[in-house]
Write a protein that holds these residues in place. Structure first.
Motif, PDB file in Angstrom:
ATOM      1  N   THR A   1      -2.935  16.378   9.730  1.00 55.61           N
ATOM      2  CA  THR A   1      -4.228  15.997  10.296  1.00 55.61           C
ATOM      3  C   THR A   1      -4.780  14.673   9.781  1.00 55.61           C
ATOM      4  O   THR A   1      -5.694  14.124  10.391  1.00 55.61           O
ATOM      5  N   THR A   2      -4.262  14.154   8.672  1.00 54.02           N
ATOM      6  CA  THR A   2      -4.823  12.932   8.090  1.00 54.02           C
ATOM      7  C   THR A   2      -3.741  11.954   7.652  1.00 54.02           C
ATOM      8  O   THR A   2      -2.593  12.325   7.418  1.00 54.02           O
ATOM      9  N   ILE A   3      -4.155  10.699   7.525  1.00 56.29           N
ATOM     10  CA  ILE A   3      -3.346   9.637   6.922  1.00 56.29           C
ATOM     11  C   ILE A   3      -4.160   9.145   5.733  1.00 56.29           C
ATOM     12  O   ILE A   3      -5.312   8.744   5.881  1.00 56.29           O
ATOM     13  N   THR A   4      -3.575   9.182   4.541  1.00 55.50           N
ATOM     14  CA  THR A   4      -4.259   8.738   3.336  1.00 55.50           C
ATOM     15  C   THR A   4      -3.601   7.460   2.851  1.00 55.50           C
ATOM     16  O   THR A   4      -2.387   7.410   2.670  1.00 55.50           O
ATOM     17  N   VAL A   5      -4.412   6.418   2.649  1.00 56.92           N
ATOM     18  CA  VAL A   5      -3.903   5.114   2.233  1.00 56.92           C
ATOM     19  C   VAL A   5      -4.481   4.789   0.862  1.00 56.92           C
ATOM     20  O   VAL A   5      -5.699   4.817   0.679  1.00 56.92           O
ATOM     21  N   ASP A   6      -3.600   4.485  -0.112  1.00 60.58           N
ATOM     22  CA  ASP A   6      -4.021   4.089  -1.454  1.00 60.58           C
ATOM     23  C   ASP A   6      -4.014   2.570  -1.540  1.00 60.58           C
ATOM     24  O   ASP A   6      -2.972   1.938  -1.362  1.00 60.58           O
TER      25      ASP A   6
ATOM     26  N   VAL B   1       0.850  -1.188   0.000  1.00 60.77           N
ATOM     27  CA  VAL B   1       0.000   0.000   0.000  1.00 60.77           C
ATOM     28  C   VAL B   1       0.888   1.241   0.000  1.00 60.77           C
ATOM     29  O   VAL B   1       2.047   1.185   0.370  1.00 60.77           O
ATOM     30  N   THR B   2       0.321   2.358  -0.415  1.00 63.13           N
ATOM     31  CA  THR B   2       1.011   3.642  -0.383  1.00 63.13           C
ATOM     32  C   THR B   2       0.330   4.514   0.658  1.00 63.13           C
ATOM     33  O   THR B   2      -0.897   4.622   0.665  1.00 63.13           O
ATOM     34  N   VAL B   3       1.134   5.132   1.529  1.00 57.28           N
ATOM     35  CA  VAL B   3       0.595   5.940   2.618  1.00 57.28           C
ATOM     36  C   VAL B   3       1.145   7.357   2.507  1.00 57.28           C
ATOM     37  O   VAL B   3       2.345   7.548   2.327  1.00 57.28           O
TER      38      VAL B   3
ATOM     39  N   VAL C   1      -9.059   4.938  -2.171  1.00 54.88           N
ATOM     40  CA  VAL C   1      -8.346   5.854  -1.281  1.00 54.88           C
ATOM     41  C   VAL C   1      -9.114   5.929   0.027  1.00 54.88           C
ATOM     42  O   VAL C   1     -10.320   6.173   0.030  1.00 54.88           O
ATOM     43  N   ARG C   2      -8.422   5.682   1.130  1.00 49.66           N
ATOM     44  CA  ARG C   2      -9.033   5.812   2.451  1.00 49.66           C
ATOM     45  C   ARG C   2      -8.338   6.944   3.187  1.00 49.66           C
ATOM     46  O   ARG C   2      -7.117   7.021   3.215  1.00 49.66           O
ATOM     47  N   VAL C   3      -9.128   7.812   3.781  1.00 46.86           N
ATOM     48  CA  VAL C   3      -8.592   8.934   4.553  1.00 46.86           C
ATOM     49  C   VAL C   3      -8.954   8.697   6.009  1.00 46.86           C
ATOM     50  O   VAL C   3     -10.123   8.539   6.354  1.00 46.86           O
ATOM     51  N   ILE C   4      -7.927   8.660   6.866  1.00 50.48           N
ATOM     52  CA  ILE C   4      -8.104   8.411   8.287  1.00 50.48           C
ATOM     53  C   ILE C   4      -7.619   9.633   9.048  1.00 50.48           C
ATOM     54  O   ILE C   4      -6.547  10.180   8.740  1.00 50.48           O
ATOM     55  N   ARG C   5      -8.386  10.074  10.015  1.00 53.19           N
ATOM     56  CA  ARG C   5      -7.986  11.220  10.830  1.00 53.19           C
ATOM     57  C   ARG C   5      -6.876  10.788  11.789  1.00 53.19           C
ATOM     58  O   ARG C   5      -6.939   9.722  12.394  1.00 53.19           O
ATOM     59  N   ARG C   6      -5.835  11.602  11.910  1.00 50.75           N
ATOM     60  CA  ARG C   6      -4.735  11.286  12.815  1.00 50.75           C
ATOM     61  C   ARG C   6      -5.144  11.529  14.255  1.00 50.75           C
ATOM     62  O   ARG C   6      -5.787  12.522  14.578  1.00 50.75           O
ATOM     63  N   THR C   7      -4.763  10.600  15.122  1.00 51.12           N
ATOM     64  CA  THR C   7      -5.036  10.746  16.543  1.00 51.12           C
ATOM     65  C   THR C   7      -3.769  11.072  17.317  1.00 51.12           C
ATOM     66  O   THR C   7      -3.835  11.307  18.512  1.00 51.12           O
ATOM     67  N   THR C   8      -2.628  11.083  16.641  1.00 49.31           N
ATOM     68  CA  THR C   8      -1.355  11.421  17.275  1.00 49.31           C
ATOM     69  C   THR C   8      -0.741  12.610  16.559  1.00 49.31           C
ATOM     70  O   THR C   8      -1.072  12.901  15.411  1.00 49.31           O
TER      71      THR C   8
END
Length: 65
Positions: free
Chosen positions: A29-34, A22-24, A39-46
């Motif tokens: 503020t976000t982590i985007t994973v291809d 996968v490509t990250v 494409v999934r966008v995940i909100r960063r918690t750290t």
């Protein structure tokens, strides 16, 4: 298992993506994973910065059954 760790945050992608490459992309503020065109966008918690880029090779399955 289909999970990756990015900036000490565990991201679950699902069993169907276990062992796949996968490509990250990481922003403030976000982590985007291809994933294969998705494409999934995940909100960063750290707020930990990216310090190391470390990847593991997928485990090879032996030909012996």
């Amino acid at each position: 298992m289909g999970t990756i760790m990015v900036c000490r945050q565990v991201v679950s992608l699902g069993r169907t993506y276990a062992g796949q490459t996968v490509t990250v992309h990481v922003s403030d503020t976000t982590i985007t994973v291809d994933l294969d065109g998705q494409v999934r966008v995940i909100r960063r918690t750290t707020d930990i910065p990216v310090r190391h880029v470390k990847a593991n090779k997928p485990h090879k399955v032996s030909d012996v059954v």
